[in-house]
Design a protein around this motif. Sequence first.
Motif, short mmCIF file in Angstrom:
data_model
loop_
_atom_site.label_atom_id
_atom_site.label_comp_id
_atom_site.label_asym_id
_atom_site.label_seq_id
_atom_site.Cartn_x
_atom_site.Cartn_y
_atom_site.Cartn_z
N SER A 145 -7.23 -31.84 21.72
CA SER A 145 -8.20 -30.75 21.60
C SER A 145 -7.52 -29.44 21.23
N HIS A 146 -8.32 -28.46 20.91
CA HIS A 146 -7.84 -27.14 20.52
C HIS A 146 -7.72 -26.26 21.76
N SER A 147 -6.61 -25.54 21.86
CA SER A 147 -6.38 -24.66 22.99
C SER A 147 -6.14 -23.25 22.47
N SER A 148 -6.81 -22.26 23.06
CA SER A 148 -6.61 -20.87 22.65
C SER A 148 -6.72 -19.97 23.88
N ALA A 149 -6.25 -18.74 23.73
CA ALA A 149 -6.29 -17.76 24.82
C ALA A 149 -6.48 -16.38 24.22
N PRO A 150 -7.00 -15.44 25.00
CA PRO A 150 -7.13 -14.08 24.48
C PRO A 150 -5.76 -13.44 24.28
N ASP A 151 -5.74 -12.36 23.50
CA ASP A 151 -4.49 -11.64 23.27
C ASP A 151 -3.92 -11.13 24.58
N LEU A 152 -2.60 -10.98 24.62
CA LEU A 152 -1.91 -10.49 25.80
C LEU A 152 -1.78 -8.97 25.70
N GLU A 153 -2.37 -8.26 26.63
CA GLU A 153 -2.24 -6.81 26.69
C GLU A 153 -1.26 -6.47 27.81
N GLU A 159 -0.61 -10.74 19.96
CA GLU A 159 -1.52 -11.78 19.51
C GLU A 159 -1.09 -13.15 20.03
N MET A 160 -2.06 -13.96 20.47
CA MET A 160 -1.79 -15.33 20.94
C MET A 160 -2.12 -16.32 19.82
N ASP A 161 -1.25 -17.29 19.62
CA ASP A 161 -1.52 -18.36 18.66
C ASP A 161 -2.28 -19.47 19.36
N CYS A 172 5.59 -11.59 20.65
CA CYS A 172 6.53 -10.53 21.06
C CYS A 172 7.84 -11.17 21.38
N CYS A 173 8.34 -11.01 22.47
CA CYS A 173 9.65 -11.35 23.01
C CYS A 173 10.10 -12.78 22.70
N ASN A 174 11.32 -13.05 23.13
CA ASN A 174 11.83 -14.40 23.02
C ASN A 174 12.44 -14.77 24.38
#
Length: 102
Positions: free
Chosen positions: A31-39, A46-48, A80-82
């Motif tokens: 299935s497809h998984s998504s989430a809102p952007d991280l503030e 932005e979330m992929d 963002c970060c790594n």
Amino acid sequence: MKPLLFITAAVLAAVGAQTASAQTYVEATVSHSSAPDLEWGGSDYEMDSDVLWSLAVGRQISSNLALEAEVSLGELEYSCCNPNHVGANSLMGNVIYTFMPD
């Protein structure tokens, strides 16, 4: 974590102790998984979206009752970060009741 292990053990014990008329099944789901952007810290990252993989093993007890154990694995990345990923893994015990089996 202990309640999850207890529930999983109870479901597996119930599945193993059924009559000869019970049917075992395996179910795989993609299935497809998504989430809102991280503030965070005044920034918006932005979330992929990603794919969520699930595998369930269950037993049909009667025409309207089934018990199963399910494992789901997924991961989301943000810009963002790594390292930049968030894991979403779960282990569930499911009871499925069909109200109108016919």
